[in-house]
Design an enzyme around this catalytic site. Structure first.
Site, PDB file in Angstrom:
ATOM      1  N   ASP A 278       0.824  -1.205   0.000  1.00  0.00           N
ATOM      2  CA  ASP A 278       0.000   0.000   0.000  1.00  0.00           C
ATOM      3  C   ASP A 278       0.864   1.263   0.000  1.00  0.00           C
ATOM      4  O   ASP A 278       1.795   1.396   0.790  1.00  0.00           O
ATOM      5  CB  ASP A 278      -0.893  -0.021   1.249  1.00  0.00           C
TER       6      ASP A 278
ATOM      7  N   THR B  57      -7.180   3.897  -1.036  1.00  0.00           N
ATOM      8  CA  THR B  57      -6.875   2.469  -0.901  1.00  0.00           C
ATOM      9  C   THR B  57      -8.016   1.571  -1.359  1.00  0.00           C
ATOM     10  O   THR B  57      -7.823   0.674  -2.192  1.00  0.00           O
ATOM     11  CB  THR B  57      -6.509   2.149   0.557  1.00  0.00           C
TER      12      THR B  57
ATOM     13  N   TYR C 139      -9.325  -9.146   8.563  1.00  0.00           N
ATOM     14  CA  TYR C 139      -8.302  -8.112   8.638  1.00  0.00           C
ATOM     15  C   TYR C 139      -7.810  -7.897  10.064  1.00  0.00           C
ATOM     16  O   TYR C 139      -8.582  -7.704  10.996  1.00  0.00           O
ATOM     17  CB  TYR C 139      -8.798  -6.782   8.076  1.00  0.00           C
TER      18      TYR C 139
ATOM     19  N   ASP D 253       2.496   2.850   3.056  1.00  0.00           N
ATOM     20  CA  ASP D 253       1.432   3.826   3.207  1.00  0.00           C
ATOM     21  C   ASP D 253       1.389   4.418   4.617  1.00  0.00           C
ATOM     22  O   ASP D 253       1.294   5.642   4.786  1.00  0.00           O
ATOM     23  CB  ASP D 253       0.094   3.172   2.883  1.00  0.00           C
TER      24      ASP D 253
ATOM     25  N   HIS E  76       1.989   8.423   5.478  1.00  0.00           N
ATOM     26  CA  HIS E  76       1.047   9.321   6.137  1.00  0.00           C
ATOM     27  C   HIS E  76       1.687  10.000   7.354  1.00  0.00           C
ATOM     28  O   HIS E  76       1.521  11.203   7.572  1.00  0.00           O
ATOM     29  CB  HIS E  76      -0.188   8.545   6.603  1.00  0.00           C
TER      30      HIS E  76
ATOM     31  N   ASP F  84      -1.528   0.439  -4.821  1.00  0.00           N
ATOM     32  CA  ASP F  84      -2.799   1.081  -5.137  1.00  0.00           C
ATOM     33  C   ASP F  84      -2.658   2.554  -5.495  1.00  0.00           C
ATOM     34  O   ASP F  84      -3.452   3.090  -6.272  1.00  0.00           O
ATOM     35  CB  ASP F  84      -3.775   0.926  -3.967  1.00  0.00           C
ATOM     36  N   HIS F  85      -1.669   3.212  -4.945  1.00  0.00           N
ATOM     37  CA  HIS F  85      -1.523   4.658  -5.139  1.00  0.00           C
ATOM     38  C   HIS F  85      -0.163   5.097  -4.625  1.00  0.00           C
ATOM     39  O   HIS F  85       0.600   4.295  -4.061  1.00  0.00           O
ATOM     40  CB  HIS F  85      -2.623   5.432  -4.397  1.00  0.00           C
TER      41      HIS F  85
ATOM     42  N   HIS G 294      -2.876  10.948   0.060  1.00  0.00           N
ATOM     43  CA  HIS G 294      -3.183  10.527  -1.311  1.00  0.00           C
ATOM     44  C   HIS G 294      -4.679  10.679  -1.510  1.00  0.00           C
ATOM     45  O   HIS G 294      -5.413  10.967  -0.567  1.00  0.00           O
ATOM     46  CB  HIS G 294      -2.730   9.088  -1.549  1.00  0.00           C
TER      47      HIS G 294
END
Length: 462
Positions: free
Chosen positions: A43, A79, A162, A196, A200, A244-245, A343
């Site tokens: 991620d 995401t 998860y 990710d 952040h 994803d980004h 993002h």
């Protein structure tokens, strides 16, 4: 009999092959022998991290495989929307997972990362793992968004609920165990939260922290190769590593405060930054007008006016007013900067683009490609595992060059033209020889060879 003989001779002479469709056979019925596919997402792995940091294990992975330097992902570059686009080949407006926070005005339901298990939100699309199992095979997943949801009345047997505390090694270890003990597992997906989370927290321009976390990510890729080699899967399955980004640097000096522009009681925020979904509560035209002049670094759209290139207006879950911050700017109601990296911005920004690397028997060796669209990955994966793709926004033609058995580009066009000309010339040559050598005792000239005696026959094409 004479007609059949001539046709057979022509087909044999021109080298053409007749084939019969297998219809709606499942993968097992049709003898699908395609190797399994493992899809891995890190991620927030921004594409240009590859140019700024060292990745010895990742470079080893794609040195004998494929590297696509960047993917153009879907809007919003969040995401959940992008992970669902990767496995459905659909833009967000088509698959319905529009953001990490959503509101459905018809059902009055709310969606968030903490409340994402209702099939209602996911059932507008069919992810590849559902198609794989509908074809008679099995799929496995380790925390890929949506894989723990009962989508279209379909629940995976091999899956993780998860839990961010489960290590990368544990996630991969279970996947490889399922893939080696159950030979019917044709597709597996693995999700990992970094880089990710660090992006952040520290921002992508914090080279000290990003160097640390990206070294850990590269270590996970090294473990991936070791684990696949240890279990006998390396070189026998196809592996795709992507994201994803990307991530953009934010700053306290680049804040857009909505409450400075509009009465707080006049609007409701469904999702905030950098794309804010707004429901007007008092006078829609007044709310829109006040937001439109709020800040020069924020674009304001009525739902119907969202640019077509974003593919983000044809869904009931998209709110009446959409606010889109410029790159690096943050939209808040009235407060401080929530995170140093973010993002979700326009998907044309290079900072939002992820990368893709692939290795396995289906992929070219040492092949490099500049870019393709992230929705193109879905038809590629369906091709790799041998299941028919559902209707999608991607194109297999855009990605076929990465495969060892596919021709592409100008070479493919040239080869096709040459083959076409040869077939035509060969056919005419055979036809000429057949006419020249036809049986002289025949009572009917070749030029009049037709089924004259059966007046009831209808033409095949009208």
């Amino acid at each position: 009999m004479q007609v059949s003989g001539y046709l057979c001779a022509l087909i044999a002479c021109s080298g053409l092959t007749l084939s019969v469709s297998t219809g709606n056979q499942t993968g097992l019925e049709s003898g699908n022998t395609a190797p399994p596919l493992l899809l891995v997402s890190f991620d927030g792995f921004r594409a240009d991290y590859l140019n700024k940091y060292s990745f010895p294990n990742l470079e080893k992975f794609f040195s004998d495989g494929v590297l696509v330097r960047e993917l153009t992902n879907v809007f919003t570059t969040k995401t959940f929307p992008n992970h669902y686009s990767l496995v459905t080949g659909l833009y967000a407006e088509s698959h319905g997972i529009l953001a990490s926070v959503m509101y459905d005005p018809v059902s009055k339901k709310n969606f968030s990362i903490q409340n994402d298990s209702d099939p209602f939100w996911w059932n507008e699309a069919t992810p590849i793992w559902v198609s794989v199992e509908e074809s008679g095979y099995k799929a496995a997943a380790a925390m890929w968004p949506g894989t723990d949801v009962n989508i279209q009345n379909h629940t995976l047997k091999y899956k993780f609920e998860y839990n961010p505390k489960v290590t990368f090694q544990e996630r991969l270890g279970n996947l490889t165990q399922w893939m080696t003990t159950d030979k019917s597992v044709k597709f597996a997906a693995l999700y990992w939260e970094e880089p990710d989370r660090s992006g952040h927290m520290y921002g992508p321009e914090n080279t000290t922290e990003m160097s640390r976390v990206l070294k850990e990510v590269d270590g996970h890729i090294g473990f991936l190769m070791e684990q696949l080699n240890k279990t006998g899967l390396w070189g026998k399955i196809n592996v795709i590593i992507t994201s994803d980004h990307g991530m953009a640097q934010c700053s306290q000096e680049r804040l857009i405060k909505l409450d400075d522009c509009i009465t707080p009681s006049s609007y409701r925020v469904v999702d905030l930054t950098p794309v804010a979904a707004i429901i007007p509560l008092e006078g829609s035209s007044t709310v829109y007008k006040n937001l439109s002049i709020c800040h020069s670094n924020m674009k304001v759209y009525l739902k119907d006016d969202v640019p077509d290139r974003l593919h983000y207006k044809n869904n009931v879950r998209i709110q009446p007013i959409l606010l889109v911050a410029d790159e690096g700017w943050t939209i808040v109601k009235n407060g401080r900067l929530p995170r140093l990296g973010d993002h979700g911005y326009d998907s044309t920004f290079p900072s939002m683009h992820p990368f893709l690397a692939a290795h396995g028997p289906a992929f070219r060796k040492g092949y490099r490609m500049s870019s393709f669209n992230s929705v193109d990955l879905y038809p590629l994966m369906c091709h790799l595992v041998g299941v028919p793709p559902k209707p999608n926004n991607g194109s297999f033609a855009h990605v076929r060059c990465v495969l060892v058995n596919e021709q592409c580009g100008e070479l493919a066009l040239a080869v096709g033209l040459v083959i076409g000309v040869l077939i035509i010339l060969t056919t005419f040559t055979c036809l000429f020889k057949l006419m020249k050598n036809r049986d002289p005792s025949s009572s009917r000239p070749f030029a009049r060879l037709e089924l004259e005696d059966d007046a009831d026959d209808e033409p095949l094409l009208e």
